[in-house]
Design a protein around this motif. Structure first.
Motif, PDB file in Angstrom:
ATOM      1  N   ARG A   1       0.837  -1.205   0.000  1.00 36.95           N
ATOM      2  CA  ARG A   1       0.000   0.000   0.000  1.00 36.95           C
ATOM      3  C   ARG A   1       0.871   1.253   0.000  1.00 36.95           C
ATOM      4  NH1 ARG A   1      -1.927  -0.447   4.657  1.00 36.95           N
ATOM      5  NH2 ARG A   1      -3.383  -2.110   4.128  1.00 36.95           N
TER       6      ARG A   1
ATOM      7  N   PRO B   1      -2.058   2.413  -8.980  1.00 35.22           N
ATOM      8  CA  PRO B   1      -3.230   1.734  -8.426  1.00 35.22           C
ATOM      9  C   PRO B   1      -2.938   0.345  -7.867  1.00 35.22           C
ATOM     10  CG  PRO B   1      -3.333   1.716 -10.816  1.00 35.22           C
ATOM     11  CD  PRO B   1      -2.138   2.550 -10.438  1.00 35.22           C
TER      12      PRO B   1
ATOM     13  N   THR C   1      -6.436  -1.068  -5.920  1.00 29.66           N
ATOM     14  CA  THR C   1      -7.471  -0.066  -5.667  1.00 29.66           C
ATOM     15  C   THR C   1      -8.843  -0.488  -6.126  1.00 29.66           C
ATOM     16  OG1 THR C   1      -7.068   1.034  -7.775  1.00 29.66           O
ATOM     17  CG2 THR C   1      -5.838   1.842  -5.860  1.00 29.66           C
TER      18      THR C   1
END
Length: 194
Positions: free
Chosen positions: A50, A59, A79
């Protein structure tokens, strides 16, 4: 005067090995087992992925370990962008990908970072199944080189559905982040494994 050379049909894909030969795979798999990596999602590695996606503004990001037959995303950030269907982060079995998908197996065998600003610009990489199946257009990955053996245990990588000018800064970031992950793996080993 020499005899004319008969016409030979040139197949541009004949020299393109989709999945590179990986002679280190058995030793790597044993090393990963000794670390306890490769069978369960790891929340710490998800957090690392992340953060990597945040830093490189992508993403998707992964902490990927590769054994003899598969890739395993021990850390995964996705995402949920429309058009790309990466597996849900909850189920460990959905984090497995064949070694003939993606570019991480190339990074592991080369033991060097791989920068693909537009995968379609590289015939060797453009035909990879993830280009069509997942609409991937750019890739940036670096190997996780084990300090003890010099073997690449896996990769960290980011991908995007758009082309990306990663530049020197992107390359430096992914390599520095790979070193951070390797340091964490060695710390895990000192603590007795996962």
């Amino acid at each position: 005067m020499s005899a004319p050379v008969p016409y030979q049909h040139y197949d541009p894909t004949s020299q393109m090995l989709v999945t590179p030969e990986d002679p280190d795979a058995p030793a790597r798999a044993a090393r990963l087992r000794s670390l306890g990596v490769g069978s369960l999602p790891l929340p710490e590695f998800d957090a690392f992925a992340r953060n990597l996606a945040r830093i490189l503004e992508t993403p998707y990001a992964m902490v990927n370990f590769i054994d003899e037959s598969r890739q395993y995303f021990a850390g995964l950030y996705a995402t949920g962008q429309p058009g790309v269907e990466l597996p849900p982060q909850e189920a460990s079995s959905s984090r497995i990908m064949s070694k003939d998908h993606g570019w991480c197996p190339h990074v592991v065998v080369r033991k060097k970072a791989l920068v693909l600003e537009d995968v379609c610009d590289y015939p060797r990489f453009a035909g990879n199944p993830v280009v069509d199946e997942m609409s991937i257009r750019s890739y940036l990955g670096a190997p996780l080189i084990d300090w003890n053996s010099g073997m690449a245990l896996g990769t960290i990588c980011v991908i995007d559905t758009d082309t990306r000018p990663w530049g020197r800064q992107g390359l430096e970031i992914i390599k520095a982040q790979a070193q951070e992950m390797v340091a964490r793996l060695h710390e895990i080993e000192r603590q007795g494994g996962i």
